[in-house]
Design a protein around this motif. Structure first.
Motif, PDB file in Angstrom:
ATOM      1  N   GLU A  77       0.831  -1.201   0.000  1.00 54.94           N
ATOM      2  CA  GLU A  77       0.000   0.000   0.000  1.00 54.94           C
ATOM      3  C   GLU A  77       0.867   1.253   0.000  1.00 54.94           C
ATOM      4  OE1 GLU A  77      -2.717  -0.215   3.255  1.00 54.94           O
ATOM      5  OE2 GLU A  77      -3.580  -2.121   2.590  1.00 54.94           O
ATOM      6  N   LEU A  78       1.976   1.216   0.731  1.00 55.48           N
ATOM      7  CA  LEU A  78       2.891   2.368   0.762  1.00 55.48           C
ATOM      8  C   LEU A  78       3.443   2.646  -0.626  1.00 55.48           C
ATOM      9  CD1 LEU A  78       4.653   4.521   2.091  1.00 55.48           C
ATOM     10  CD2 LEU A  78       6.255   2.714   2.758  1.00 55.48           C
ATOM     11  N   ALA A  79       3.926   1.617  -1.310  1.00 54.32           N
ATOM     12  CA  ALA A  79       4.482   1.800  -2.659  1.00 54.32           C
ATOM     13  C   ALA A  79       3.420   2.298  -3.618  1.00 54.32           C
ATOM     14  CB  ALA A  79       5.072   0.485  -3.154  1.00 54.32           C
ATOM     15  N   SER A  80       2.196   1.796  -3.487  1.00 59.42           N
ATOM     16  CA  SER A  80       1.096   2.246  -4.353  1.00 59.42           C
ATOM     17  C   SER A  80       0.777   3.713  -4.095  1.00 59.42           C
ATOM     18  CB  SER A  80      -0.144   1.390  -4.127  1.00 59.42           C
ATOM     19  OG  SER A  80       0.085   0.050  -4.499  1.00 59.42           O
ATOM     20  N   THR A  81       0.773   4.108  -2.840  1.00 59.41           N
ATOM     21  CA  THR A  81       0.487   5.501  -2.484  1.00 59.41           C
ATOM     22  C   THR A  81       1.528   6.447  -3.064  1.00 59.41           C
ATOM     23  OG1 THR A  81      -0.596   4.843  -0.409  1.00 59.41           O
ATOM     24  CG2 THR A  81       0.178   7.106  -0.552  1.00 59.41           C
ATOM     25  N   LEU A  82       2.780   6.008  -3.057  1.00 62.46           N
ATOM     26  CA  LEU A  82       3.888   6.867  -3.517  1.00 62.46           C
ATOM     27  C   LEU A  82       4.038   6.897  -5.024  1.00 62.46           C
ATOM     28  CD1 LEU A  82       6.634   5.917  -0.907  1.00 62.46           C
ATOM     29  CD2 LEU A  82       5.447   8.104  -1.074  1.00 62.46           C
ATOM     30  N   PHE A  83       3.796   5.765  -5.696  1.00 64.61           N
ATOM     31  CA  PHE A  83       4.211   5.667  -7.094  1.00 64.61           C
ATOM     32  C   PHE A  83       3.092   5.298  -8.078  1.00 64.61           C
ATOM     33  CE2 PHE A  83       8.063   4.867  -4.596  1.00 64.61           C
ATOM     34  CZ  PHE A  83       8.860   5.875  -5.128  1.00 64.61           C
ATOM     35  N   LEU A  84       1.867   5.147  -7.618  1.00 64.48           N
ATOM     36  CA  LEU A  84       0.776   4.857  -8.542  1.00 64.48           C
ATOM     37  C   LEU A  84       0.434   6.128  -9.300  1.00 64.48           C
ATOM     38  CD1 LEU A  84      -1.097   2.602  -9.481  1.00 64.48           C
ATOM     39  CD2 LEU A  84      -2.759   3.384  -7.790  1.00 64.48           C
ATOM     40  N   ALA A  85       0.565   6.065 -10.626  1.00 62.08           N
ATOM     41  CA  ALA A  85       0.341   7.262 -11.462  1.00 62.08           C
ATOM     42  C   ALA A  85      -1.120   7.660 -11.441  1.00 62.08           C
ATOM     43  CB  ALA A  85       0.788   6.967 -12.878  1.00 62.08           C
TER      44      ALA A  85
END
Length: 282
Positions: free
Chosen positions: A274-282
């Protein structure tokens, strides 16, 4: 004028990292840095500071009050999230991996953050100076730096490698890159670390991460990184029989250590994704 670097006969675009980024990564890898000093270091990078404050106010952080300052954001997010997020943001900034359609920034950082957490959790007293748990966390975050660079600078060849690895389970991404680019992500990472003048510790460990026979300086870091990647590949499907071969006497890592770390990573897995998605999901 675009800077370039020639690697094994191939000309690659050389991304320009932010001034002071190498120093920042070195300080973020310091086990002993005080909390207030960590915030003071990050404040020199306004873009990172803003992203950390935004993250602290996001649904991911589930905050109950508005966070408006970097020290408060660091307190809300915690040491490890601040370190991992700051390194991920500063490393990803100069790249445009969207040139390679099969490259997924979210998946890339999910994997990198999980491997960073495994490298941190498996760090033992067997590690020599200057390796430590936070340095190994940094190694995990940067382990696939070469792939990020290749997706940006050799997108067609990288696309072909990712396609090959997807279509043939017997071929790793590293092996596929050697076929299509002439070298793998570890070789690319070594060249980029040299060009960016990152600490020699990082350069050496990343360069040898795929070599199980490497036993020169700082081999323990390369071996621990290789073990961390193997453990993450087991997430969601590990059995005692599949974990047992990962036991590593040379690093002082027992089957019990592996099982305990696996259980910890299973709990963290959704949170990190979820952290990676929050930071890098376009």
């Amino acid at each position: 004028m675009t800077d370039t670097l020639t690697l094994r006969g191939k000309t690659l675009r050389l991304p320009v990292i932010s001034p002071g980024a190498a120093t920042l990564m070195q300080q973020l890898s310091d086990d002993t840095i005080p909390f207030d000093q960590l915030a003071a270091v990050i404040e020199r990078f306004p873009t990172i500071s803003a992203r950390l404050i935004a993250l602290a106010n996001s649904a991911w952080a589930a905050t109950t009050r508005e966070v408006t300052s970097l020290p408060d954001a660091c307190t809300r997010l915690g040491f490890n999230v601040v370190r991992s997020t700051s390194i991920a943001l500063i490393v990803s900034a100069p790249f445009n991996p969207n040139r390679c359609p099969l490259f997924s920034p979210v998946q890339y950082w999910q994997d990198s953050m999980l491997i960073a957490e495994a490298a941190f959790g498996l760090s033992t007293t067997e590690l020599p100076e200057p390796l430590c748990s936070q340095t190994m966390r940094t190694m995990g975050l940067l382990h696939n730096l070469g792939l990020l660079w290749l997706a940006d600078s050799m997108p067609e060849e990288t696309q072909a490698a990712l396609t090959l690895a997807l279509e043939d389970n017997g071929i790793s991404v590293s092996e596929a890159l050697i076929r299509t680019c002439g070298f793998d992500y570890a070789v690319a990472a070594e060249a980029l670390c040299d060009a960016w003048q990152l600490p020699d510790t990082i350069t050496r460990v990343l360069a040898h991460q795929n070599d199980p026979h490497y036993r020169d300086d700082l081999w323990q870091g390369s071996e621990l990184l290789r073990l961390s990647k193997a453990l993450i590949r087991q997430l969601g499907k590990a059995t005692p029989d599949s974990l047992a071969p990962l036991e590593n006497d040379a690093l002082g890592i027992s089957f019990g250590d592996l099982r305990a770390e696996y259980r910890r990573l299973e709990k963290l897995h959704p949170h990190i994704n979820e952290l990676a998605s929050t930071l890098f999901l376009a």
